[in-house]
Each structure stands twice: as C-alpha cells, then as structure tokens.
Design an enzyme around this catalytic site. Structure first.
Site, PDB file in Angstrom:
ATOM      1  N   HIS A 172       1.145   2.268  12.538  1.00  0.00           N
ATOM      2  CA  HIS A 172       1.635   1.830  11.223  1.00  0.00           C
ATOM      3  C   HIS A 172       0.469   1.629  10.256  1.00  0.00           C
ATOM      4  CE1 HIS A 172       4.280  -0.485   8.420  1.00  0.00           C
ATOM      5  NE2 HIS A 172       3.123  -1.074   8.138  1.00  0.00           N
ATOM      6  N   GLU A 173      -0.543   0.884  10.676  1.00  0.00           N
ATOM      7  CA  GLU A 173      -1.633   0.546   9.758  1.00  0.00           C
ATOM      8  C   GLU A 173      -2.464   1.774   9.388  1.00  0.00           C
ATOM      9  OE1 GLU A 173      -1.629  -2.229   8.301  1.00  0.00           O
ATOM     10  OE2 GLU A 173      -0.174  -3.220   9.588  1.00  0.00           O
TER      11      GLU A 173
ATOM     12  N   HIS B 252      -7.604  -4.602   9.753  1.00  0.00           N
ATOM     13  CA  HIS B 252      -7.772  -5.873  10.451  1.00  0.00           C
ATOM     14  C   HIS B 252      -6.517  -6.230  11.226  1.00  0.00           C
ATOM     15  CE1 HIS B 252     -10.744  -7.024   6.982  1.00  0.00           C
ATOM     16  NE2 HIS B 252     -11.253  -6.133   7.823  1.00  0.00           N
TER      17      HIS B 252
ATOM     18  N   MET C 136       6.495   3.446   9.266  1.00  0.00           N
ATOM     19  CA  MET C 136       6.047   2.722   8.080  1.00  0.00           C
ATOM     20  C   MET C 136       7.054   1.664   7.616  1.00  0.00           C
ATOM     21  SD  MET C 136       3.095   3.844   7.883  1.00  0.00           S
ATOM     22  CE  MET C 136       2.645   2.761   6.524  1.00  0.00           C
TER      23      MET C 136
END
Length: 369
Positions: free
Chosen positions: A284-285, A254, A302
């Site tokens: 990153h996600e 999200h 990260m």
C-alpha cells in the site's frame, strides 16, 4: 574497507536529533507461530469511538472532540478551531461524517451508525483521504471538494486517485533504489518482505527497484519509528495509523514500530488480535511513494484501511490502471501477477553490515555526550 567519511559521522549524530523517538528494533514476529500465547494486547487506538454509536447532530457527548481531531487528521475537517474542539455534534462534524461515508461506500446519513464506526476504528494508512480540501476517493464519481462552492483540484481518473499536481518520479526513470534506516537492524527475512512488495509494482510497470546499502543516497528511505519521529506525522500505537509514505519524489516511508508486524506465515490464523501483515502495508505505502492516492474500491490495495490478521497484497485492476497511467506498463505484463524478488545491491563499496556497525558505534558515542 572504505573508512567512514567525516560527512557520514556528522549525519550519524544528526539522526537521533531529528528522529528523537526512533527505535532500534520494531515488534517484528518472524511468523505467526512465534507469537506468545500469554501476550495480552491493548485495544486499538480508536476503540473508544465505538461508544458514539447513534450520535447525531445536536447531541453532546464526552469525547466527540477526539473524533473531530480524527476527522481533521485525515482531511475531513479542513481547519482546526483557534482553541480545542468541542464535544458538540455540530454541522462541521455532520458534514465530515457524510463525506467519510461517501468515500467509504456507506449510507450517507451524517449519523454515527454502527457501520460507520466499524470503518472508523479500523487500522489505516496515515496519509489523508482529503488533501488541500479536496476528497481523493469517491470510487470514480465526479471530483468533489470540501466546499461545494470551490472548484475541484484533485485529479480523479476512473476509481484510482493521484496526489494534487500528479507528482511522479521523473520521466525516463527506470530504476529506483531503496534502503532501510540503519538503526532498525532488520533481518534478511524482513528485507525479503519489502523486496516482494516492490516486485508487485515492478511486474505491472516500467519501473524496477533495487535495495542499496546507502541510506542517505537512496531514492526511497524506509524505517520503523515510534510516536513523534520528526516528520509532523506522529504514530499513535497499536492499530491506529500503521504507516505513512510521502508522494514523489520525497521518498520517505515510515512504519509504526509499536505494531505487531507479522513477517511470514498465514496472518489470518494468528492468535494475536493485533497481528498486522507487513507485506500488505508495504505494498500500500509503495503505491503512495509512486504517486497514487487512496481508492474507495475496497478490493484495491490503495483502500485506506486494513483489518488486523488480514493479508491483502495482490494488486487489483484499479491499482494497476492507476500506476500504469503514471508510468506505463511493463512490456512483459500479461494481465496476471506473479511476484519475484528484485536483486539486492551487493556492489556498494560499504557493506550493509559495516554500515550498521558504524552507526551503532556513532549512536553509542552520542549517548555518552
């Protein structure tokens, strides 16, 4: 054309109920030149914390309770009090600050100095740094826990970290599919950004990624939402938590629709102070979706924070070692990265356009009820 099933119709009506504040379109800027020069953004979500510079144990300052809530949100204060936090700079806050300073490679003083507050107010990922009382960073130092008397439970290898229990996609998985929340109606340019972000991880691992039109059938489900959107992790507006993703095999990813997302162009040259590079956050996600926790190596994708108007998409050595520990190496990987977008799934029986049209119709019917 395949007619939408009754099952899909029910799910279409359930989406507004479970994601009550979902938005139809996010603040997506096609490129940096499209930003309006007269747009006056508000400050970041945590800018008020800058007023605490110099606070230390024993002080009492209006608003420190909000800072305690911040630290609790990201795992540095393990338990909330039975009532509201106080504005007292107590032992628990000092301990939280020291752990935070250690994780972010700052001087460990327990004092809210300028360097610490500068780090705290930066936009960041919504995934906690400390999970189940165990810090997940510390740049390759020994495992640590929030309580010195408890045994470490978070697995740390070198600098990268993994979620508790080391969740990963099942052994033998070669391909993961991903899809976008139909209500967002994303352009092809935005989809290409996510394809490029997935490709960065595919280049160094044995995994491949493919977009599919089937949102409910995809392994990874991506959407832009605002505020409290039903997963217990509400967004907080501009330059707060930018996005969050869940560990394998949950698949939810999200992004905060309230951010000023830049899709293409040199984000570092944006005139908008709140411009956020979409691909940087996506890379990153995706690391979280695959099983990586946060790293205290600032060059790693990260690392938990990223400044506005910054692009950070190239996997660092720390990121590559972590993901290859989980999934092995791409046999074609030679130590350097060069991205290429994966092929989109065009074989699905229901096209993305027809699916979006169907959902738009379902939402309009629901609004009339």
């Amino acid at each position: 054309m395949v007619q939408p099933s009754y099952h899909h119709l029910i799910l279409a009506f359930l989406i507004p109920l479970t994601l009550s504040n979902a938005v139809v379109s996010a603040r997506l800027f096609p490129n940096v030149s499209s930003l309006l020069p007269d747009y006056a953004p508000l400050g970041g979500a945590w800018d008020a914390f800058r007023n605490f510079t110099g606070c230390h144990r024993g002080d009492k300052y209006d608003g420190l309770a909000n800072l305690k809530s911040y630290f609790q949100r990201f795992g540095y204060i393990p338990h909330a009090p039975p009532y509201n936090f106080s504005d007292n700079f107590d032992d628990a806050l000092e301990a939280a600050i020291k752990t935070y300073q250690r994780n972010f490679n700052l001087n460990v003083t327990g004092v809210l100095d300028a360097a610490t507050l500068h780090q705290i107010v930066l936009p960041r990922c919504g995934v906690a740094d400390i999970i189940n009382g165990t810090t997940t960073m510390n740049a390759g130092k020994e495992n640590r826990t929030a309580s010195s008397s408890s045994k470490p439970r978070f697995h740390t290898v070198a600098h990268y970290t993994l979620f508790p229990g080391m969740p990963r996609w099942p052994e033998g998985t070669e391909e993961l599919t991903y899809a976008f929340f139909p209500g967002n109606e994303l352009s092809d340019a935005v989809r290409r950004v996510f394809a490029a972000a997935f490709a960065r991880w595919a280049e160094v691992t044995s995994l491949t990624f493919r977009e599919t039109a089937s949102y409910f059938g995809a392994d990874i489900r991506i959407g832009f939402f605002s505020g409290d959107h039903g997963d217990g992790e509400p967004f907080d507006g501009s330059l707060g938590t930018l996005a969050h993703a869940f560990s394998p095999t949950n698949g939810r990813f999200h992004l905060d629709a309230a951010e000023d997302w830049v899709v293409s162009g040199d984000v570092t040259r944006s005139a908008l102070d709140t411009a956020v590079d979409l691909e940087s956050v996506a890379v990153h996600e995706i690391g979280h979706l695959l099983g990586l926790g946060h790293s205290s190596v600032e060059e790693a994708v990260m690392f938990p924070t990223i400044s506005s108007r910054r692009k950070k998409v190239v996997l660092a050595d720390d990121d590559i070692k972590g993901i290859q520990f989980l999934y092995g190496s791409n046999p074609n990987f030679n130590g350097s990265t060069a991205t290429s977008a994966p092929e989109r799934d065009s074989s699905h029986a229901v096209s993305a356009t027809s699916l979006l049209t169907f959902f738009a119709f379902a939402f309009s019917v629901f609004a009339l009820l």
